[in-house]
Design a protein around this motif. Structure first.
Motif, PDB file in Angstrom:
ATOM      1  N   LEU A 189      21.457   2.828 -27.658  1.00  0.00           N
ATOM      2  CA  LEU A 189      21.334   3.766 -28.785  1.00  0.00           C
ATOM      3  C   LEU A 189      22.224   4.987 -28.560  1.00  0.00           C
ATOM      4  O   LEU A 189      22.842   5.504 -29.498  1.00  0.00           O
ATOM      5  N   GLY A 190      22.312   5.437 -27.298  1.00  0.00           N
ATOM      6  CA  GLY A 190      23.193   6.559 -26.990  1.00  0.00           C
ATOM      7  C   GLY A 190      24.651   6.213 -27.237  1.00  0.00           C
ATOM      8  O   GLY A 190      25.418   7.046 -27.732  1.00  0.00           O
ATOM      9  N   ASN A 191      25.034   4.986 -26.922  1.00  0.00           N
ATOM     10  CA  ASN A 191      26.414   4.558 -27.180  1.00  0.00           C
ATOM     11  C   ASN A 191      26.738   4.566 -28.667  1.00  0.00           C
ATOM     12  O   ASN A 191      27.841   4.928 -29.084  1.00  0.00           O
ATOM     13  N   ILE A 192      25.756   4.175 -29.478  1.00  0.00           N
ATOM     14  CA  ILE A 192      25.972   4.184 -30.935  1.00  0.00           C
ATOM     15  C   ILE A 192      26.215   5.602 -31.428  1.00  0.00           C
ATOM     16  O   ILE A 192      27.152   5.870 -32.205  1.00  0.00           O
ATOM     17  N   GLY A 200      25.412  15.345 -29.101  1.00  0.00           N
ATOM     18  CA  GLY A 200      24.125  15.919 -28.712  1.00  0.00           C
ATOM     19  C   GLY A 200      23.021  14.878 -28.673  1.00  0.00           C
ATOM     20  O   GLY A 200      22.238  14.807 -27.718  1.00  0.00           O
ATOM     21  N   GLU A 201      22.957  14.033 -29.721  1.00  0.00           N
ATOM     22  CA  GLU A 201      21.953  12.975 -29.748  1.00  0.00           C
ATOM     23  C   GLU A 201      22.206  11.951 -28.646  1.00  0.00           C
ATOM     24  O   GLU A 201      21.264  11.452 -28.000  1.00  0.00           O
ATOM     25  N   ALA A 202      23.468  11.647 -28.409  1.00  0.00           N
ATOM     26  CA  ALA A 202      23.805  10.697 -27.344  1.00  0.00           C
ATOM     27  C   ALA A 202      23.370  11.234 -25.985  1.00  0.00           C
ATOM     28  O   ALA A 202      22.827  10.489 -25.153  1.00  0.00           O
ATOM     29  N   LEU A 203      23.577  12.517 -25.750  1.00  0.00           N
ATOM     30  CA  LEU A 203      23.150  13.112 -24.482  1.00  0.00           C
ATOM     31  C   LEU A 203      21.647  12.994 -24.286  1.00  0.00           C
ATOM     32  O   LEU A 203      21.174  12.670 -23.193  1.00  0.00           O
ATOM     33  N   SER A 204      20.893  13.249 -25.345  1.00  0.00           N
ATOM     34  CA  SER A 204      19.439  13.158 -25.236  1.00  0.00           C
ATOM     35  C   SER A 204      19.000  11.743 -24.885  1.00  0.00           C
ATOM     36  O   SER A 204      18.101  11.544 -24.062  1.00  0.00           O
ATOM     37  N   TYR A 219      24.469   4.899 -16.135  1.00  0.00           N
ATOM     38  CA  TYR A 219      23.887   5.877 -17.064  1.00  0.00           C
ATOM     39  C   TYR A 219      24.499   7.257 -16.827  1.00  0.00           C
ATOM     40  O   TYR A 219      24.750   8.010 -17.772  1.00  0.00           O
ATOM     41  N   ARG A 220      24.730   7.596 -15.567  1.00  0.00           N
ATOM     42  CA  ARG A 220      25.347   8.883 -15.241  1.00  0.00           C
ATOM     43  C   ARG A 220      26.773   8.960 -15.793  1.00  0.00           C
ATOM     44  O   ARG A 220      27.212  10.003 -16.288  1.00  0.00           O
ATOM     45  N   THR A 221      27.477   7.851 -15.721  1.00  0.00           N
ATOM     46  CA  THR A 221      28.851   7.841 -16.222  1.00  0.00           C
ATOM     47  C   THR A 221      28.881   7.991 -17.735  1.00  0.00           C
ATOM     48  O   THR A 221      29.734   8.708 -18.281  1.00  0.00           O
ATOM     49  N   TYR A 222      27.967   7.334 -18.423  1.00  0.00           N
ATOM     50  CA  TYR A 222      27.889   7.489 -19.879  1.00  0.00           C
ATOM     51  C   TYR A 222      27.560   8.939 -20.244  1.00  0.00           C
ATOM     52  O   TYR A 222      28.137   9.501 -21.186  1.00  0.00           O
ATOM     53  N   ARG A 223      26.658   9.530 -19.521  1.00  0.00           N
ATOM     54  CA  ARG A 223      26.306  10.925 -19.802  1.00  0.00           C
ATOM     55  C   ARG A 223      27.503  11.844 -19.519  1.00  0.00           C
ATOM     56  O   ARG A 223      27.740  12.819 -20.243  1.00  0.00           O
ATOM     57  N   SER A 238      30.054  17.028 -12.363  1.00  0.00           N
ATOM     58  CA  SER A 238      28.848  16.905 -11.529  1.00  0.00           C
ATOM     59  C   SER A 238      28.144  15.576 -11.774  1.00  0.00           C
ATOM     60  O   SER A 238      27.632  14.956 -10.827  1.00  0.00           O
ATOM     61  N   GLU A 239      28.120  15.125 -13.018  1.00  0.00           N
ATOM     62  CA  GLU A 239      27.448  13.864 -13.328  1.00  0.00           C
ATOM     63  C   GLU A 239      28.210  12.685 -12.724  1.00  0.00           C
ATOM     64  O   GLU A 239      27.599  11.738 -12.215  1.00  0.00           O
ATOM     65  N   CYS A 240      29.535  12.727 -12.750  1.00  0.00           N
ATOM     66  CA  CYS A 240      30.322  11.667 -12.122  1.00  0.00           C
ATOM     67  C   CYS A 240      30.126  11.654 -10.611  1.00  0.00           C
ATOM     68  O   CYS A 240      30.066  10.590  -9.987  1.00  0.00           O
TER      69      CYS A 240
END
Length: 538
Positions: A189-192, A200-204, A219-223, A238-240
């Protein structure tokens, strides 16, 4: 037979000695629980106190109750009806006594011990607590010992009518969604949302997936991708890093982190991760990093040689080559523009650059690197007359790097400029224009091209009737800050007072383009044109 009779007699004597004769046992009587109130007959089940006793130890009464055979030394125990009735101990004591004798602890089962404790608790709290049968067969209180309290029918109806259900905020809805879906569905759903540009919605959604499975590197890479798209570059880095810590050989994380370091102008780190990105990184990425390194080296050399025009050119080239999120590239360019007395362009350069808070900068660039950035920001603020902001920035820089000579020198300069401006403004408010000119002049001794102090002194000169000096200060202010509207307007007024209509019209026409709705500009331009026309015709 005599021997057998004697043997039986001896056995009988032994058992009689231990238990006594049956005829001495007290007669069994049932204690009815009909008078004990049942709080919730539909939901409450009675505990079976006889689970550890054999069937031979239980007798059935005429009323359907079960009776425990009592040993001769004990008093009778509580009889529990099996028709959904709850047994309560007497008010005087949780142990049932007969003839002022307490029932020994050994005669009560574990279930009875626990029920006795619960009854004591109920007595202390009042007899309003609902009971529920636990899976172990023991009574438990709703809301205690892990059970959820169930509302009694008709309970709290008034309160329920008063409380209105409010829609959950988006963050709570996302958390609720996380409890209903698995992490992969949340990631999808975040990818969509990411593909739609709803970062913002994808981050959530990515955060919800991470909350379910925090050790999934993907998941960290997507974020990180969503953070980068939202302009939060340092957080994306930092997330990477976290993704690589979880899975050190994760090629996609290395590739993304390498590209992020290119944007930050940290080429060595970028090369390190691109080499570990495997098939994710191709030759174009490596070539891009090498080209950027050449540009940055030229910037460093130009700054060392103090060739400011070259530095402006090379910083532009480095930004175009990929370092578009490097605060140091923008700081180098702004510093070079200040040295070239192009204050307005220096300010515009910093406005175009990335905006990072101090905490993230210190975490990523270190305290000394952040201090250098603050020094450049303070210099631009001083040049534009924002003395309080400059002083605050310099104080932060000195706290981060107390040994920096440049930071300490700039802070002293900022304090001096702020002091002289404050004193001059106080004199101006009391119409003491002469002393105000002196105060502004003392400030200009520390920064001769400060546009704000030049304009303030020009206004004082105009008040004192020295319009020529006022025009000179306005011209100097406009030379470092061409878009300084107040200085141009003051010069137009002064030229009008000196009847220099052509020069006045030139300034007014430029002001009209910049501020088309300014009535003062319109009136001044109209007057200057009319006077010039009269001069030519007369």
């Amino acid at each position: 037979m005599g021997a057998n009779s004697l043997e039986k007699k001896s056995r009988s004597g032994f058992w009689s000695t231990v238990f006594g004769r049956c005829k001495c046992w007290p007669r069994r009587t049932s204690i009815s629980t009909g008078s004990i109130p049942n709080q919730n007959n539909n939901n409450v089940k009675t505990s079976n106190w006889n689970t550890r006793r054999g069937r031979s130890d239980v007798d059935q009464g005429l009323d359907g109750g079960s009776y425990l055979k009592s040993p001769p030394n004990h008093s009778m125990l509580v009889v529990v009806h099996q028709q959904n009735q709850v047994c309560k101990p007497p008010v005087e004591s949780t142990r049932i006594t007969t003839n002022q004798r307490k029932v020994p602890k050994e005669a009560i089962s574990i279930s009875g011990e626990l029920e006795s404790m619960i009854m004591d608790y109920q007595k202390i709290k009042g007899n309003n607590s609902n009971l529920v049968r636990a899976s172990s067969g023991n009574f438990m209180l709703y809301g205690h010992l892990g059970n959820l309290r169930q509302p009694v029918e008709g309970e709290n109806k008034k309160e329920d009518n008063k409380v209105e259900e409010k829609p959950e905020p988006p963050s709570l809805q996302c958390k609720a969604l996380a409890t209903r879906r698995d992490s992969e569905k949340l990631k999808n759903l975040g990818n969509i949302d990411y593909n739609k540009g709803n970062f913002g919605e994808a981050l959530s959604l990515y955060e919800a997936a991470i909350a379910i499975d925090p050790f999934k590197a993907s998941y960290r890479t997507y974020r990180s991708a969503a953070l980068e798209a939202a302009g939060r570059i340092l957080e994306a880095v930092s997330e990477c890093r976290e993704a690589i810590r979880i899975e050190p050989r994760y090629h996609r994380a290395h590739h993304r982190l390498g590209n992020l370091y290119i944007r930050l102008g940290e080429v060595e780190k970028a090369m390190y991760h691109l080499k570990r990105a495997g098939p994710e990184a191709d030759s174009d990425h490596i070539a891009k990093a090498k080209t950027l390194q050449e540009r940055i080296n030229k910037c460093t050399e130009a700054k060392r040689l103090r060739t400011w025009n070259v530095l402006v050119k090379e910083t532009d080239s480095a930004i175009k080559a990929g370092a578009d999120s490097s605060p140091f590239m923008y700081a180098f360019k702004a510093e070079a523009l200040l040295k070239l007395h192009r204050h307005q362009e220096a300010n515009e350069t910093l406005l175009q650059g990335p905006k990072y808070n101090d905490e993230d900068c210190i975490k990523h660039f270190g305290p000394i690197g952040n201090a250098n950035l603050l020094v450049v920001q303070a210099k631009v603020d001083m040049a534009l007359g924002r003395f309080d902001d400059a002083l605050a920035a310099m104080e932060r820089a000195v706290r981060l790097d107390s040994n920096s000579k440049e930071a300490n020198s700039a802070m002293s300069k900022a304090r001096a400029l702020a002091t002289f401006e404050t004193v001059g403004n106080e004199h101006f408010k009391t119409s003491n224009f002469y002393d105000a000119c002196i105060s502004y002049g003392e400030g200009l001794a520390h920064d001769p091209r400060n546009s704000v102090l030049l304009l303030n002194r020009a206004i004082c000169y105009s008040k004192l009737g020295q319009d020529e000096l006022a025009i000179e200060d306005c011209t100097r202010a406009l030379s470092v800050r061409p878009g300084y509207t107040k200085a141009r307007l003051k010069r137009a007024h002064c030229n009008s007072k000196l009847e220099r209509w052509e020069a006045s019209i030139e300034d007014y026409e430029m002001l009209k383009k910049e501020t088309p709705n300014n009535e003062e500009v319109k009136q001044g331009l109209s007057k200057a044109r009319r006077q010039l026309k009269n001069k030519k015709t007369g």
